[in-house]
Design a protein around this motif. Structure first.
Motif: not given
Length: 529
Positions: A407-413, A422-443
């Motif tokens: 995604g284009d960013g991540r917060a609240g993760h 390092l494993v990041v999970a959860g939080g939200l991501q920016p979208t063209w209408i605001g923010f949405s849930d971030q389900l992608r995880c990465e290491a």
């Protein structure tokens, strides 16, 4: 295996969707225009019309809107095939072998029609063998009508059900709920004497003198030292009132199919003030509770710990490094973020300032890998969601590393260290209408300075609690940016299997909480000899 068919929908929305599908299929001459990761082909417009999840994924401004191949991970190929078949035909083949996986998938992908068929099957085929699994499923997912039907069945057939093997896997909480019901059908009040917390539910005046000796089956034995998850929560989630509860996990229980239960126990009450959006750290097996806020006003943000920090802060990050407790950034007054970093030294009970971050941020995460501090994501004071990763040195500040790719960013993760990554999970991501849930995880691998995609989170976790135990990552609670609802889910990531597992639920849905792993030596508790 029974084939269930959904009744035709008669809403304006459904008619519109069918017209849209007909137009699109005619335009493409029946050719599919989307390939899913498990090599199943489908029409994008049919999936979008089939449910809210696919509509948001394929029409909500995410990168999948333009992709011909969409990766849907964390779900078995046969489950996805069954759901696609349902979306196209309205039919679902159900049996006890597949109904658990299909029910969970229907909930995950918000396919209400498929969920209805699954729930109808479960209700119509209740028996002494399946009813406890169905009741646990309903309790876990908050399926009230299914839970009521299953509970009434269990209460009516309690005597026979309690003699079965599955009865042993029933959680203490659910068991307590059942035996306090006056409609419970049992031959005697001697039911569960081996559970001390349930003794107060037994109707002693109804017991015969011959039954009373059955209560002498208890003895006191000390419990060994265990490592538990400690969760600090704001307890009244309906009124959003923080409190002082400190919970720990007694054990994880596994039932048949998808049924998982977490057995929670209240450990202690925290001192005033109650707080949320705080952080916790464990240094030398001592739990430190840091910052946060006592309510939702801008003057409620706290700087209290042992001695006060220099700045009040919430939505910040905290790590233990070099025998010190570090707090990094955070929200200062609901308008401005902090770039300041402070560290606490237990030996002299003092806070000191370290080198600031490169930019003021809140809602970020921090972790220690190979003796180095890393900081990821977060939002700046303009509410821009960042994909950045920094290496942080307390004397020299931040050095940029490769940004996150999901995604284009991540917060609240959350970000934790396992298997030298390092494993990041959860939080939200920016979208063209605001923010949405971030389900992608990465290491993140520091040696190659690169990120690797991991399986998707099964459920949203925005501002959750997280901790490590035996190298596995536990994510608990939080909320959803899409639904604005708190969650009670507990999920575990196994880096060796590279998969997420649903473990059950917390006592209630909680958000803005914190967790850690702490070595506890618990006192004696009643144990069946």
């Amino acid at each position: 295996m029974l084939c269930r068919k959904l009744d035709p929908l008669c809403t304006i929305r459904a008619v519109y969707a069918q017209l849209l599908i007909h137009f699109e299929l005619h335009k493409t001459a029946g050719k599919t225009d989307l390939t899913l990761f498990v090599s199943l082909s489908a029409h994008r417009v049919i999936l979008a019309a089939g449910g809210d999840y696919f509509r948001a994924l394929l029409c909500g401004g995410l990168r999948e809107c333009e992709q011909e191949v969409v990766r849907i991970q964390g779900i078995a190929a046969w489950v996805l095939w069954s759901l696609l078949d349902f979306i196209y035909s309205g039919q679902l083949k159900l049996g006890w072998q597949n109904v658990w996986d299909l029910t969970e998938a229907a909930l995950q992908f918000q396919l209400q029609g498929a969920l209805t068929l699954c729930l109808n099957f479960l209700q119509e085929h209740l028996d002494n063998t399946s009813c406890l699994d169905v009741l646990s499923l309903a309790e876990t997912y908050g399926l009230q009508q299914l839970g009521l039907v299953a509970e009434n069945f269990v209460l009516a057939h309690f005597q026979r059900i309690s003699e079965g093997e599955k009865f042993k896997d029933l959680s203490c909480h659910l068991l307590e709920h059942l035996i306090e019901k006056d409609t419970l059908s049992a031959e005697s009040e001697v039911r569960l004497g081996s559970f001390p917390a349930l003794l107060q539910r037994i109707r002693f005046p109804l017991m015969t003198p011959q039954e009373e000796p059955g209560l002498g089956l208890f003895c006191e034995t000390p419990t060994p030292t265990f490592t538990f998850h400690i969760v600090i929560v704001n307890d009244n989630f309906e009124r959003r009132e923080p409190n002082h509860c400190l919970w720990f996990v007694r054990r994880f229980l596994r039932g048949e199919g998808l049924i998982r239960t977490v057995e929670w126990e209240l450990l202690a009450q925290l001192p005033d003030p109650s707080r949320l959006r705080h952080c916790v750290c464990v240094l030398n097996n001592v739990l430190y509770v840091l910052g946060g806020r006592k309510y939702y006003g801008k003057l409620d943000i706290l700087k209290s710990c042992l001695p006060d920090m220099a700045s009040p802060r919430d939505y910040f990050a905290a790590v233990c490094w070099g025998g010190k407790v570090f707090v990094l950034g955070g929200n200062h007054d609901d308008m401005n973020c902090l770039d300041s970093v402070e560290y606490y030294t237990p030996e002299d009970n003092t806070w000191r300032l370290a080198h600031p971050l490169d930019t003021p941020i809140c809602g970020h995460a921090a972790a220690v890998l190979d003796g180095e501090i890393y900081v990821s994501g977060g939002c700046d004071s303009s509410l821009r969601c960042l994909p950045c990763l920094w290496h942080y040195d307390p004397t020299q500040g931040c050095t940029s590393r490769s940004p996150m790719t999901g995604g284009d960013g991540r917060a609240g993760h959350v970000m934790l260290t396992t298997k030298n990554r390092l494993v990041v999970a959860g939080g939200l991501q920016p979208t063209w209408i605001g923010f949405s849930d971030q389900l992608r995880c990465e290491a993140y691998d520091p040696l190659s300075d690169s990120w690797t995609a991991l399986p998707l989170l099964p459920r949203p976790h925005l501002s959750p609690a997280a901790t490590l135990l035996d190298g596995q990552l536990y994510v608990m609670g939080g909320s959803s940016a899409d639904s604005a609802r708190d969650t009670a889910w507990v999920h575990r990531y196994d880096p060796w299997e590279n998969s997420w597992e649903k473990l059950g639920m917390m006592p209630r849905p909680f958000a803005d909480l914190a967790a850690c792993t702490l070595q506890l030596s618990l006192g004696p508790f009643p144990h069946q000899c």
